[in-house]
Write a protein that holds these residues in place. Structure first.
Motif, PDB file in Angstrom:
ATOM      1  N   TRP A 156      -3.432   2.071   7.458  1.00 51.89           N
ATOM      2  CA  TRP A 156      -3.237   0.720   6.968  1.00 51.89           C
ATOM      3  C   TRP A 156      -4.539   0.128   6.433  1.00 51.89           C
ATOM      4  CZ3 TRP A 156       1.668  -1.293   6.910  1.00 51.89           C
ATOM      5  CH2 TRP A 156       2.623  -0.616   7.673  1.00 51.89           C
ATOM      6  N   TYR A 157      -4.410  -0.957   5.699  1.00 51.64           N
ATOM      7  CA  TYR A 157      -5.572  -1.785   5.337  1.00 51.64           C
ATOM      8  C   TYR A 157      -5.598  -2.929   6.340  1.00 51.64           C
ATOM      9  CZ  TYR A 157      -8.882  -4.543   2.653  1.00 51.64           C
ATOM     10  OH  TYR A 157      -9.998  -5.249   2.260  1.00 51.64           O
ATOM     11  N   TYR A 158      -6.728  -3.063   7.037  1.00 52.46           N
ATOM     12  CA  TYR A 158      -6.805  -3.992   8.152  1.00 52.46           C
ATOM     13  C   TYR A 158      -7.550  -5.273   7.790  1.00 52.46           C
ATOM     14  CZ  TYR A 158      -5.367   0.044  10.917  1.00 52.46           C
ATOM     15  OH  TYR A 158      -4.676   1.118  11.424  1.00 52.46           O
ATOM     16  N   GLY A 162      -8.430  -7.042  12.804  1.00 50.92           N
ATOM     17  CA  GLY A 162      -7.815  -5.758  13.100  1.00 50.92           C
ATOM     18  C   GLY A 162      -6.323  -5.704  12.842  1.00 50.92           C
ATOM     19  N   GLU A 163      -5.785  -6.768  12.226  1.00 51.00           N
ATOM     20  CA  GLU A 163      -4.352  -6.802  11.952  1.00 51.00           C
ATOM     21  C   GLU A 163      -4.019  -5.928  10.733  1.00 51.00           C
ATOM     22  OE1 GLU A 163      -6.015 -10.442   9.748  1.00 51.00           O
ATOM     23  OE2 GLU A 163      -6.544  -9.093  11.409  1.00 51.00           O
ATOM     24  N   ARG A 164      -2.839  -5.346  10.748  1.00 52.87           N
ATOM     25  CA  ARG A 164      -2.403  -4.500   9.646  1.00 52.87           C
ATOM     26  C   ARG A 164      -1.894  -5.373   8.501  1.00 52.87           C
ATOM     27  NH1 ARG A 164       1.029   0.122  13.030  1.00 52.87           N
ATOM     28  NH2 ARG A 164      -0.790   1.308  13.752  1.00 52.87           N
TER      29      ARG A 164
END
Length: 244
Positions: A156-158, A162-164
Motif C-alpha cells: 500500500w501507499y501509507y 501509517g494508514e493505508r
C-alpha cells in the motif's frame, strides 16, 4: 525460471502458518467464487497444476472425480499432501509446471490455483494444457491480479500515521519479471496484463467462458478481519476457459 522457495525450511514454515495453509479452501478468500467456475467433476479426470498441499485434489475427489493428478515442484508440499490429503485415486508428482508433458486428451479438467504467476512463459503452458485436455475440456485458473503484480513492492501507499491510503499501480504495461517480497523472502513473479492472460488462452485454442475479480465474502471477513482491505482492490484474477 523454475524456483522452489517452498522447500526452503524457513519459507515453508511461514507459509504453513498462513490461514489458507491451516484452514484449507474454506480459508481461501477466492474459493467461494472459484468453486462456482469449476464444471461438475463427477467421473472426471482432473489435473491440478501447482497443487501445493493438495486441497483442490481432495475437493475433486470429494466431488467424485474419477482420478486426480497433482503436480508441484516442492517436495515438502507434496509430502504434506500425501500425508494429509491422500487418496488411492490421487497421484502426486514432483514436477515443474513448465515441464508437463501429458498425452493428448489425458484430462477432462485442469485446475491451477495461484501458481501461474510464477511461470515465465504462460503461453507455452497454455498450449500444453490445451494438448492434454479432451475437446470441450475445462481449464480453470487463478493468479495474482495484474493490479497486484504490476509493482514489485506489492504494498500500500501509507499516510503519515501509517494508514493505508491507496494501492499504487504503475508500470502496468511493462510485463515481465518482478522481484517481490513474500513472507520476508525474495520471490520471482511474472507480471502480465489481463489482456495477455486472456489472449494467450484464446491463441492456444480456448474459449474464455468467465472472468472474475473476487473479493472476500462477509463470512470470510467476519472470520478473518485482517482481510478487510482486500475489498479495496482486486488481489486475484480467476478465469474459466474451454478447449474448442
Amino acid at each position: 525460471m523454475k524456483q522452489n522457495k517452498y522447500d526452503d525450511l524457513g519459507f515453508f514454515g511461514k507459509y504453513s502458518e498462513m490461514p489458507r495453509s491451516v484452514g484449507g479452501l474454506n480459508a481461501a478468500g477466492e474459493w467461494p467464487v472459484l468453486r462456482t467456475m469449476l464444471p461438475a467433476l463427477r467421473d472426471k479426470r482432473v489435473l491440478d497444476l501447482g497443487c501445493g498441499f493438495g486441497w483442490h485434489c481432495k475437493y475433486a475427489r470429494e466431488q467424485q472425480a474419477r482420478s486426480v493428478v497433482g503436480v508441484d515442484l516442492s517436495e515438502k508440499m507434496l509430502a504434506y499432501a500425501r500425508e494429509n490429503n491422500n487418496d488411492s485415486a490421487i497421484e502426486y508428482r514432483r514436477l515443474a509446471i513448465e515441464d508437463i508433458n501429458f498425452a493428448a486428451g489425458e484430462f477432462d479438467v485442469v485446475i491451477s490455483s495461484l501458481a501461474l504467476h510464477y511461470v515465465e512463459h504462460f503461453e507455452i503452458v497454455c498450449s500444453k494444457i490445451h494438448h492434454c485436455l479432451v475437446s470441450g475440456g475445462t481449464f480453470v485458473l487463478s493468479v495474482e491480479h495484474p493490479v497486484f503484480t504490476a509493482l514489485a513492492a506489492q504494498d500500500w501507499y501509507y499516510g503519515s500515521e501509517g494508514e493505508r491510503l491507496h494501492w499504487p499501480v504503475d508500470d502496468y504495461q511493462k510485463e515481465g519479471l518482478r522481484q517481490a517480497r513474500f513472507l520476508d523472502n525474495d520471490v520471482v513473479k511474472y507480471h502480465r496484463t489481463i489482456a495477455t492472460y486472456v489472449n494467450a488462452l484464446i491463441d492456444s485454442g480456448f474459449s474464455v467462458m468467465k472472468l472474475s475479480e473476487p473479493q472476500p465474502t462477509q463470512e470470510t471477513l467476519d472470520k478473518y478481519p485482517e482481510m478487510k482491505d482486500e475489498t479495496r482492490r482486486p488481489i486475484f484474477l480467476l478465469i474459466a476457459a474451454v478447449k474448442n
